[in-house]
Scaffold this active site. Sequence first.
Site, PDB file in Angstrom:
ATOM      1  N   SER A 147      -7.470  -1.779 -13.688  1.00 57.34           N
ATOM      2  CA  SER A 147      -8.030  -2.736 -13.851  1.00 57.34           C
ATOM      3  C   SER A 147      -8.971  -2.592 -14.205  1.00 57.34           C
ATOM      4  O   SER A 147      -9.497  -1.015 -14.678  1.00 57.34           O
ATOM      5  CB  SER A 147      -8.171  -3.993 -12.389  1.00 57.34           C
ATOM      6  N   TYR A 160     -11.137  -1.278  -3.521  1.00 53.96           N
ATOM      7  CA  TYR A 160     -10.644  -1.955  -4.727  1.00 53.96           C
ATOM      8  C   TYR A 160     -10.847  -1.467  -6.437  1.00 53.96           C
ATOM      9  O   TYR A 160      -9.523  -1.088  -6.978  1.00 53.96           O
ATOM     10  CB  TYR A 160     -10.754  -3.802  -5.551  1.00 53.96           C
TER      11      TYR A 160
HETATM   12  N1  LIG Z   1      -5.515 -11.027 -12.530  1.00 55.14           N
HETATM   13  C1  LIG Z   1      -6.909 -10.209 -12.474  1.00 55.14           C
HETATM   14  O1  LIG Z   1      -6.876 -10.894 -13.068  1.00 55.14           O
HETATM   15  C2  LIG Z   1      -6.022  -9.138 -12.772  1.00 55.14           C
HETATM   16  C3  LIG Z   1      -6.708  -8.025 -12.852  1.00 55.14           C
HETATM   17  C4  LIG Z   1      -6.774  -6.920 -13.700  1.00 55.14           C
HETATM   18  C5  LIG Z   1      -6.039  -6.617 -12.968  1.00 55.14           C
HETATM   19  N2  LIG Z   1      -4.859  -7.458 -11.580  1.00 55.14           N
HETATM   20  C6  LIG Z   1      -3.633  -6.172 -10.954  1.00 55.14           C
HETATM   21  O2  LIG Z   1      -2.676  -6.570 -11.400  1.00 55.14           O
HETATM   22  C7  LIG Z   1      -1.882  -5.986 -10.200  1.00 55.14           C
HETATM   23  C8  LIG Z   1      -1.041  -8.247 -10.273  1.00 55.14           C
HETATM   24  O3  LIG Z   1      -2.090  -9.019  -9.939  1.00 55.14           O
HETATM   25  P1  LIG Z   1      -2.113 -10.830  -9.894  1.00 55.14           P
HETATM   26  O4  LIG Z   1      -3.222 -11.099 -10.208  1.00 55.14           O
HETATM   27  O5  LIG Z   1      -0.456 -11.493 -10.893  1.00 55.14           O
HETATM   28  O6  LIG Z   1      -1.996 -10.795  -7.952  1.00 55.14           O
HETATM   29  P2  LIG Z   1      -0.676 -11.861  -7.387  1.00 55.14           P
HETATM   30  O7  LIG Z   1      -1.605 -11.918  -6.477  1.00 55.14           O
HETATM   31  O8  LIG Z   1      -0.987 -13.438  -7.943  1.00 55.14           O
HETATM   32  O9  LIG Z   1       0.647 -11.144  -7.296  1.00 55.14           O
HETATM   33  C9  LIG Z   1       1.053 -10.371  -6.507  1.00 55.14           C
HETATM   34  C10 LIG Z   1       2.429 -10.146  -5.859  1.00 55.14           C
HETATM   35  O10 LIG Z   1       2.768  -8.665  -5.349  1.00 55.14           O
HETATM   36  C11 LIG Z   1       2.747  -8.496  -4.231  1.00 55.14           C
HETATM   37  N3  LIG Z   1       2.676  -7.989  -3.208  1.00 55.14           N
HETATM   38  C12 LIG Z   1       1.529  -7.712  -2.308  1.00 55.14           C
HETATM   39  N4  LIG Z   1       1.543  -7.029  -1.959  1.00 55.14           N
HETATM   40  C13 LIG Z   1       2.259  -6.132  -1.834  1.00 55.14           C
HETATM   41  C14 LIG Z   1       2.705  -5.057  -1.467  1.00 55.14           C
HETATM   42  N5  LIG Z   1       2.174  -4.147  -0.723  1.00 55.14           N
HETATM   43  N6  LIG Z   1       4.578  -4.814  -1.315  1.00 55.14           N
HETATM   44  C15 LIG Z   1       5.274  -5.425  -2.454  1.00 55.14           C
HETATM   45  N7  LIG Z   1       3.952  -6.916  -3.357  1.00 55.14           N
HETATM   46  C16 LIG Z   1       3.000  -7.021  -2.915  1.00 55.14           C
HETATM   47  C17 LIG Z   1       2.398 -10.055  -4.547  1.00 55.14           C
HETATM   48  O11 LIG Z   1       3.290 -11.294  -2.640  1.00 55.14           O
HETATM   49  C18 LIG Z   1       2.480 -11.079  -4.820  1.00 55.14           C
HETATM   50  O12 LIG Z   1       3.621 -11.832  -5.618  1.00 55.14           O
HETATM   51  C19 LIG Z   1      -2.420  -6.171  -9.228  1.00 55.14           C
HETATM   52  O13 LIG Z   1      -1.891  -4.854  -8.617  1.00 55.14           O
HETATM   53  C20 LIG Z   1      -3.523  -6.342 -10.019  1.00 55.14           C
HETATM   54  O14 LIG Z   1      -4.957  -5.659  -8.660  1.00 55.14           O
HETATM   55  C21 LIG Z   1      -5.065  -8.234 -11.745  1.00 55.14           C
END
Ligand SMILES: NC(=O)c1ccc[n+]([C@@H]2O[C@H](COP(=O)([O-])OP(=O)(O)OC[C@H]3O[C@@H](n4cnc5c(N)ncnc54)[C@H](O)[C@@H]3O)[C@@H](O)[C@H]2O)c1
Length: 261
Positions: A147, A160
Amino acid sequence: MTPNVTFDFTGQVAVVTGGSKGIGEAAVRGFAGAGATTVIADMDEATGRRLESELRSHGKDVHYISVDVGSDEAMKNLMEQAHALKGSLDILYNNAGVAIAGEAAVTSESDWQRVLNINLGGVFRGCKYVIPYMLQQGKGTIVNCSSTQALHGFLGWAAYSASKGGILAFTRQAAIEYAKQGIRINAVAPGTIMTPMNEKIFRESEDPDQLIRTWNNAHPIGRFGQPGEIADLVMYLCSDAASFITGQTFVADGGQSVRGE
Ligand SMILES: NC(=O)c1ccc[n+]([C@@H]2O[C@H](COP(=O)([O-])OP(=O)(O)OC[C@H]3O[C@@H](n4cnc5c(N)ncnc54)[C@H](O)[C@@H]3O)[C@@H](O)[C@H]2O)c1
């Protein structure tokens, strides 16, 4: 949610952790659309199964496998099951993550352990259990999801940010350990992407409209990113177009991290 660029991963097996929703879902759509046998590895079974049947109805070779990336045994089983599908494991996108807010002095021990175990521990376990298969094959690509919060301060997200910073250090480390054996390992650092993770943060904020405006304005490009814009980057890094790239972090944040204010 549909990725913008055309890649060809025909004959390859791709595993996407956290593939049921958000950025992971976009990556699943991308890899499956590009011909890969694609594994949705997630703990949200209902959503993952819906995505699996939707994509199968369009002729894609997609398999949902239930996993908690926080569990060592579950991750070992995931890779065994994914490998058994076609006898290879070519691509791993370590995407699953959770976001729990809190400044350093108010973060509970259990929140700290949970965020570190899922975000950083999940990436570690994914690599630990996929690399032996990639070593047998003499090739493989891994992308770890960090991130922009690993690169600069972001008030109120101590655990985080620490977990995401750890992912960058681990990515560099694993990349140099396995570079000679044909395995490339990189990281992506998304800015704000409109996914269920952020929709929840907006819903739970005191003034969602104001928060959305503030976050939109934080990106010089003037808007959040879309999940497909990260999926495109992940697929590029897994493709032969990135054959000389390993151990790197790729930021996709609409210019947020270089605005200098
Ligand atoms: N959305 C953002 O703005 C953003 C920015 C930077 C980084 N990220 C990173 O991108 C990745 C995806 O984020 P997102 O926004 O799509 O999240 P989201 O919450 O929309 O989706 C995350 C998915 O991961 C699954 N998940 C969570 N914990 C789990 C576990 N212990 N085992 C298996 N599956 C699990 C959830 O069920 C979900 O389907 C994450 O690592 C997040 O930190 C997101």
